[in-house]
Write an enzyme that holds these catalytic residues in place. Sequence first.
Site, PDB file in Angstrom:
ATOM      1  N   GLY A 276      37.469  53.207  44.469  1.00 58.18           N
ATOM      2  CA  GLY A 276      38.200  52.747  43.183  1.00 58.18           C
ATOM      3  C   GLY A 276      39.864  53.145  43.287  1.00 58.18           C
ATOM      4  O   GLY A 276      40.481  53.261  42.423  1.00 58.18           O
ATOM      5  N   SER A 277      40.360  53.045  44.569  1.00 54.63           N
ATOM      6  CA  SER A 277      41.675  53.113  44.566  1.00 54.63           C
ATOM      7  C   SER A 277      42.584  51.996  44.006  1.00 54.63           C
ATOM      8  O   SER A 277      43.414  52.187  43.233  1.00 54.63           O
ATOM      9  CB  SER A 277      42.163  53.525  45.997  1.00 54.63           C
ATOM     10  OG  SER A 277      42.152  52.268  46.711  1.00 54.63           O
ATOM     11  N   ASN A 278      41.915  50.831  44.060  1.00 59.17           N
ATOM     12  CA  ASN A 278      42.406  49.706  43.264  1.00 59.17           C
ATOM     13  C   ASN A 278      42.298  49.867  41.818  1.00 59.17           C
ATOM     14  O   ASN A 278      43.149  49.497  40.839  1.00 59.17           O
ATOM     15  CB  ASN A 278      41.909  48.470  43.801  1.00 59.17           C
ATOM     16  CG  ASN A 278      42.654  47.778  44.898  1.00 59.17           C
ATOM     17  OD1 ASN A 278      43.498  47.290  44.955  1.00 59.17           O
ATOM     18  ND2 ASN A 278      41.755  47.859  46.104  1.00 59.17           N
TER      19      ASN A 278
ATOM     20  N   ARG B  27      20.211  48.015  40.162  1.00 61.94           N
ATOM     21  CA  ARG B  27      20.032  46.420  40.379  1.00 61.94           C
ATOM     22  C   ARG B  27      19.246  45.905  39.292  1.00 61.94           C
ATOM     23  O   ARG B  27      19.500  44.660  39.009  1.00 61.94           O
ATOM     24  CB  ARG B  27      19.398  46.385  41.859  1.00 61.94           C
ATOM     25  CG  ARG B  27      19.170  45.114  42.508  1.00 61.94           C
ATOM     26  CD  ARG B  27      18.713  45.461  44.078  1.00 61.94           C
ATOM     27  NE  ARG B  27      19.539  45.761  44.663  1.00 61.94           N
ATOM     28  CZ  ARG B  27      20.315  44.843  45.343  1.00 61.94           C
ATOM     29  NH1 ARG B  27      20.426  43.641  45.253  1.00 61.94           N
ATOM     30  NH2 ARG B  27      21.318  45.313  46.177  1.00 61.94           N
TER      31      ARG B  27
ATOM     32  N   LEU C  20      30.781  45.315  45.450  1.00 62.13           N
ATOM     33  CA  LEU C  20      30.105  44.683  46.770  1.00 62.13           C
ATOM     34  C   LEU C  20      28.810  43.681  46.408  1.00 62.13           C
ATOM     35  O   LEU C  20      28.222  43.431  47.174  1.00 62.13           O
ATOM     36  CB  LEU C  20      29.836  45.526  47.609  1.00 62.13           C
ATOM     37  CG  LEU C  20      31.223  46.389  48.096  1.00 62.13           C
ATOM     38  CD1 LEU C  20      30.902  47.598  48.962  1.00 62.13           C
ATOM     39  CD2 LEU C  20      32.160  45.511  48.581  1.00 62.13           C
TER      40      LEU C  20
ATOM     41  N   ASN D 274      38.056  38.146  41.674  1.00 68.42           N
ATOM     42  CA  ASN D 274      38.176  39.045  42.909  1.00 68.42           C
ATOM     43  C   ASN D 274      38.928  39.393  43.775  1.00 68.42           C
ATOM     44  O   ASN D 274      39.694  38.342  43.777  1.00 68.42           O
ATOM     45  CB  ASN D 274      36.670  38.820  43.683  1.00 68.42           C
ATOM     46  CG  ASN D 274      36.189  39.638  44.676  1.00 68.42           C
ATOM     47  OD1 ASN D 274      36.056  40.921  44.525  1.00 68.42           O
ATOM     48  ND2 ASN D 274      35.723  38.873  45.896  1.00 68.42           N
TER      49      ASN D 274
ATOM     50  N   HIS E  23      39.624  40.072  47.748  1.00 66.73           N
ATOM     51  CA  HIS E  23      38.990  40.228  48.895  1.00 66.73           C
ATOM     52  C   HIS E  23      39.944  40.611  50.263  1.00 66.73           C
ATOM     53  O   HIS E  23      41.074  40.116  50.039  1.00 66.73           O
ATOM     54  CB  HIS E  23      38.367  38.702  49.312  1.00 66.73           C
ATOM     55  CG  HIS E  23      37.627  38.885  50.746  1.00 66.73           C
ATOM     56  ND1 HIS E  23      36.295  39.647  50.655  1.00 66.73           N
ATOM     57  CD2 HIS E  23      37.931  38.720  51.916  1.00 66.73           C
ATOM     58  CE1 HIS E  23      35.664  39.359  51.867  1.00 66.73           C
ATOM     59  NE2 HIS E  23      36.810  38.940  52.660  1.00 66.73           N
TER      60      HIS E  23
ATOM     61  N   ASP F 162      32.561  35.074  47.553  1.00 68.19           N
ATOM     62  CA  ASP F 162      33.783  34.827  48.229  1.00 68.19           C
ATOM     63  C   ASP F 162      34.392  33.345  48.242  1.00 68.19           C
ATOM     64  O   ASP F 162      35.168  32.722  49.111  1.00 68.19           O
ATOM     65  CB  ASP F 162      33.985  35.424  49.919  1.00 68.19           C
ATOM     66  CG  ASP F 162      33.761  36.650  49.704  1.00 68.19           C
ATOM     67  OD1 ASP F 162      34.097  37.538  48.951  1.00 68.19           O
ATOM     68  OD2 ASP F 162      33.361  37.434  50.900  1.00 68.19           O
TER      69      ASP F 162
END
Length: 189
Positions: free
Chosen positions: A12-14, A58, A85, A102, A104, A145
Amino acid sequence: MKNIVLFASGSGSNVENIVQYFQENSEVNISAVLTNKTQAQVLDRCNRLNINGLYFNRNAFYETDCVLDIVKTFNPDLIVLAGFLWKVPKNLIANFPNKIVNIHPALLPKYGGKGMYGNNVHEAVRANNETETGITIHYVNENYDEGAVIRQVKTSVLATDTPETIAHKVHELEYEYFPKVIEELLRGE
Ligand code: GAR
């Protein structure tokens, strides 16, 4: 007021960087961080930053509208995947067209797809002796992606770089550009 809902699976640094970037901006609200991992470090960061941190499993994500309904309550202008992810299910994509983005850690379409995340990407970049890598910020569709690219930023890979030093360079790009691109998207630019 613009609302952002974040999804994250790991450190979670972003997330922290995005929260800090918008802290002084009274027009942008980080509504919540949703995670699929009970042990994710991002939940500790949420506690420290005083942000709603919510866990889902899930079943809730893929078999019900539970996560969709929670996200809807926040009325998000943008849903941001910051180190998330899991593939995003159809119900979310259908309800938030062009509102899910997102990041990447490579120059897509290179090094994308299932299994290509975090350090796996940087190890593959090193193993293939790439001379450049970078970040891709893109819209999310039903395939990993593959959504339309919003912004790519490159950095060079030196012969002396290791997967760790490549990861560091890529993270620096993420911290610099991801919040700015989010801000531009919120402004409709
Ligand atoms: C980031 O480098 C992000 O680009 C990557 O996971 C890392 C999360 O770091 N995302 C992917 O690989 C998505 N396929 P963080 O949890 O410290 O923000």
